[in-house]
Design a protein around this motif. Structure first.
Motif, PDB file in Angstrom:
ATOM      1  N   ASP A  70       0.827  -1.213   0.000  1.00 36.72           N
ATOM      2  CA  ASP A  70       0.000   0.000   0.000  1.00 36.72           C
ATOM      3  C   ASP A  70       0.861   1.262   0.000  1.00 36.72           C
ATOM      4  OD1 ASP A  70      -2.354  -1.407  -0.031  1.00 36.72           O
ATOM      5  OD2 ASP A  70      -2.646  -1.343   2.132  1.00 36.72           O
ATOM      6  N   VAL A  71       1.838   1.320   0.915  1.00 31.69           N
ATOM      7  CA  VAL A  71       2.669   2.526   1.039  1.00 31.69           C
ATOM      8  C   VAL A  71       3.513   2.733  -0.212  1.00 31.69           C
ATOM      9  CG1 VAL A  71       4.554   3.580   2.330  1.00 31.69           C
ATOM     10  CG2 VAL A  71       2.718   2.421   3.560  1.00 31.69           C
ATOM     11  N   THR A  72       4.070   1.648  -0.727  1.00 28.60           N
ATOM     12  CA  THR A  72       4.933   1.768  -1.906  1.00 28.60           C
ATOM     13  C   THR A  72       4.153   2.259  -3.122  1.00 28.60           C
ATOM     14  OG1 THR A  72       6.331  -0.025  -1.084  1.00 28.60           O
ATOM     15  CG2 THR A  72       6.517   0.540  -3.419  1.00 28.60           C
ATOM     16  N   LEU A  73       3.052   1.599  -3.436  1.00 30.88           N
ATOM     17  CA  LEU A  73       2.296   1.948  -4.643  1.00 30.88           C
ATOM     18  C   LEU A  73       1.590   3.293  -4.514  1.00 30.88           C
ATOM     19  CD1 LEU A  73       0.754  -1.463  -5.780  1.00 30.88           C
ATOM     20  CD2 LEU A  73       2.820  -0.321  -6.573  1.00 30.88           C
ATOM     21  N   SER A  74       1.012   3.571  -3.342  1.00 34.16           N
ATOM     22  CA  SER A  74       0.317   4.852  -3.178  1.00 34.16           C
ATOM     23  C   SER A  74       1.300   6.020  -3.203  1.00 34.16           C
ATOM     24  CB  SER A  74      -0.489   4.861  -1.881  1.00 34.16           C
ATOM     25  OG  SER A  74       0.357   4.668  -0.752  1.00 34.16           O
ATOM     26  N   GLY A  75       2.462   5.854  -2.580  1.00 34.01           N
ATOM     27  CA  GLY A  75       3.469   6.916  -2.591  1.00 34.01           C
ATOM     28  C   GLY A  75       3.989   7.195  -3.992  1.00 34.01           C
ATOM     29  N   LEU A  76       4.312   6.141  -4.732  1.00 33.93           N
ATOM     30  CA  LEU A  76       4.774   6.321  -6.105  1.00 33.93           C
ATOM     31  C   LEU A  76       3.689   6.921  -6.983  1.00 33.93           C
ATOM     32  CD1 LEU A  76       6.780   2.998  -6.693  1.00 33.93           C
ATOM     33  CD2 LEU A  76       7.708   5.303  -6.396  1.00 33.93           C
ATOM     34  N   SER A  77       2.442   6.499  -6.776  1.00 34.32           N
ATOM     35  CA  SER A  77       1.336   7.021  -7.582  1.00 34.32           C
ATOM     36  C   SER A  77       1.134   8.510  -7.350  1.00 34.32           C
ATOM     37  CB  SER A  77       0.050   6.254  -7.265  1.00 34.32           C
ATOM     38  OG  SER A  77       0.184   4.884  -7.560  1.00 34.32           O
TER      39      SER A  77
ATOM     40  N   LEU B  70      -1.946   6.301   2.534  1.00 33.26           N
ATOM     41  CA  LEU B  70      -0.680   6.642   3.182  1.00 33.26           C
ATOM     42  C   LEU B  70      -0.859   6.851   4.678  1.00 33.26           C
ATOM     43  CD1 LEU B  70       1.245   9.061   0.770  1.00 33.26           C
ATOM     44  CD2 LEU B  70       1.858   6.736   1.452  1.00 33.26           C
ATOM     45  N   ARG B  71      -1.998   7.406   5.084  1.00 35.68           N
ATOM     46  CA  ARG B  71      -2.249   7.649   6.511  1.00 35.68           C
ATOM     47  C   ARG B  71      -2.674   6.379   7.242  1.00 35.68           C
ATOM     48  NH1 ARG B  71      -5.604  13.261   5.927  1.00 35.68           N
ATOM     49  NH2 ARG B  71      -7.312  11.769   5.738  1.00 35.68           N
ATOM     50  N   GLY B  72      -2.863   5.278   6.535  1.00 38.68           N
ATOM     51  CA  GLY B  72      -3.221   4.021   7.162  1.00 38.68           C
ATOM     52  C   GLY B  72      -4.703   3.848   7.409  1.00 38.68           C
TER      53      GLY B  72
END
Length: 517
Positions: free
Chosen positions: A330-337, A433-435
């Motif tokens: 989640d963090v990896t894909l959402s951050g890159l997106s 990102l905020r969980g």
């Protein structure tokens, strides 16, 4: 879905309702009970069309399967040949006659992995579902090519060429198989199904089947057990059909049946064995809907104890390690997106501000993991204060349990484009990102919708709600709340990392093709 599949299933006696017939008034009941609604007319057995009945339905089903199988074989051979060209830098001269001899080896490995047999058994012929087996196929082919490099090409393969062969074969095989299935589905006839099971349940399944698979057609219905034991005095007994499992041979020919779907209901083991045995004897394909999988899902392990099959059922929810893996994804894909889509997000924000007065983001209270509420973010696609107008529009609602309208008058001009392209959902990447949310998970419900979810389906709250999920792939406007929470529950019962990856890829396909909007 035809209206004939939505009524109380008078065609349970063997055939689907004859189109174009009106419904005569039923005979008056002798008792003083409340009159029963009119039922569609059903033709008696001797009025069925007999001029040119279909012949050889099982043979036609085999020919249909052969079209898919041969298309996949051609796709695999083509993908392997192109991958060898890629690995050799496009040099045809580098290939030898051993290359041509090695191509059938791809077909043999794929056959041993079951890559040509799965389509015969399932409705949903998806290349994405067989990606793990294609990974095995490409890995074995790359290994054998490396070991036999001097035979297949003029010089041996080095590590880089072997990697190029592996990655190119995997990508080309996925693309070629997807294209082959599309072509095979276009040139082959639709698959006609006879659904056997209890009244009501079979028509519900027929509705879902025809809605989900355009290449499938419901030919008729059949009871597993004699439903005449239930007295219905309002029915016209002269119109009654008495088709049973004993008539399966003739029904397969009359209705041109390719597959029989068996829904057990409360039928006994002997009845099920008889139904499966008769279907196999006729030569048509058989699909079975065991009711227990509505609770445990498909993620079970089969164990054999001296000839007795025992199913090991996974616990519901995610272990700590699974939660960690899911969170990393989640963090990896959402951050890159968010990083890649930053210019697009700025343009969308500017368009919303210029189109109508009001805030850029729409914030709404939703129920998240463990029942905790959070503010879900979306780009505003409606006029400011749209929630205040919701009460006056309830009569236009098009979904059962959820408030959805295909042509909502509150939607702005820019908002209509954002919804059609699903760009209004992008701010939820901040929730991820905020969980508060996950990329894939149960649908985040508003408070009044969450109050309607009861029983085991409350287990969906053990998972973080998702931007997308299994419900998204069927079209959120048409999926009733009851069906949606069932899909969410089964998602939690069968979770795997590959499941999330498949849902994400299919969501992209859905958005691009604009289905379910």
């Amino acid at each position: 879905m035809d209206e004939g599949l939505k009524e109380r299933d008078p065609s349970a006696l063997g055939v689907a309702q004859e189109p174009g017939r009106s419904s005569p008034a039923p005979s008056r009941p002798r008792s003083r009970r409340k009159p029963v609604p009119r039922l569609p007319w059903i033709p008696p057995p001797d009025s069925l069309p007999t001029a040119s009945p279909p012949v050889g339905a099982p043979a036609r089903a085999l020919r249909r399967d052969a079209i898919f199988r041969r298309s996949l074989i051609a796709a695999d051979v083509t993908a392997a040949a192109l991958a060898l060209l890629v690995a050799t830098g496009g040099s045809v001269e580098a290939l030898t006659w051993g290359t041509v001899a090695a191509l059938p080896l791809v077909v043999l490995i794929a056959k041993l992995l079951g890559l040509y047999d799965r389509d015969d058994l399932v409705f949903h012929k998806s290349t994405l579902d067989e990606a793990p087996f294609l990974f095995h196929l490409t890995s074995l082919f790359a290994l054998l090519t490396w070991l036999l490099g001097g035979v297949l090409v003029e010089s041996s393969f080095d590590r880089l060429q072997t990697f190029e062969l592996w990655i190119s074969f995997f990508i080309l095989a996925m693309c070629a198989r997807t294209l082959a299935r599309s072509i095979a589905g276009a040139i082959s006839p639709v698959e006609r199904c006879l659904i056997a099971g209890p009244s009501g349940v079979r028509t519900d399944f027929a509705s879902k089947l025809t809605r989900a698979h355009s290449g499938t057609e419901v030919a008729g219905f059949l009871p597993l057990e004699d439903e005449r034991s239930v007295r219905r005095p309002w029915r016209n007994e002269r119109r009654r059909q008495t088709r049973t499992l004993a008539d399966l041979d003739s029904l397969v020919e009359e209705l041109d049946v390719h597959r029989i779907v068996i829904i057990p209901g409360e039928a006994g083991v002997d009845t099920l064995l008889e139904a499966v045995s008769r279907a196999k004897a006729v030569g048509v394909k058989v699909s079975l809907l065991p009711r227990m999988f509505e609770v445990v899902g498909s993620s079970v392990e089969f164990d054999d104890l001296e000839g007795v099959t025992v199913l090991g059922v996974r616990r519901f929810g995610l272990s700590r390690s699974s939660q960690f893996i899911k969170r990393v994804l989640d963090v990896t894909l959402s951050g890159l997106s968010l990083l890649v889509l930053a210019p697009l997000l700025a343009c969308v924000a500017l368009a919303i501000k210029l189109d109508s007065p009001g805030p850029i983001l729409f914030r709404q209270l939703r129920v998240g993991r463990d029942g905790e509420t959070f503010e879900m973010l979306k780009f505003r696609s409606m006029v400011d204060g749209a929630d205040e107008k919701r009460g006056s529009l309830k009569r236009l609602n098009e979904s059962d349990g959820l408030f959805k309208m295909a042509a909502d008058p509150r939607v702005t001009t820019v908002g209509r484009f954002l919804r059609r392209t699903s760009l209004d959902e992008l701010p939820q990447l901040l929730n991820v990102l905020r969980g508060e949310m996950s990329l894939v998970g149960p649908r985040p419900l508003v408070l009044d919708e969450d109050m309607r979810v009861e029983g085991r389906h409350r287990g969906r709250l053990q998972l973080a709600p998702g931007i997308t999920g299994p419900w998204q792939l069927l079209g959120p406007i048409r999926v009733p709340l009851e069906d949606m929470v069932t899909m969410d529950y089964l998602y939690g019962a069968t979770w795997s990392l590959w499941t999330d990856v498949k849902i994400l890829l299919r969501t992209v396909e859905h958005v691009v093709s604009r289905r379910g909007l």
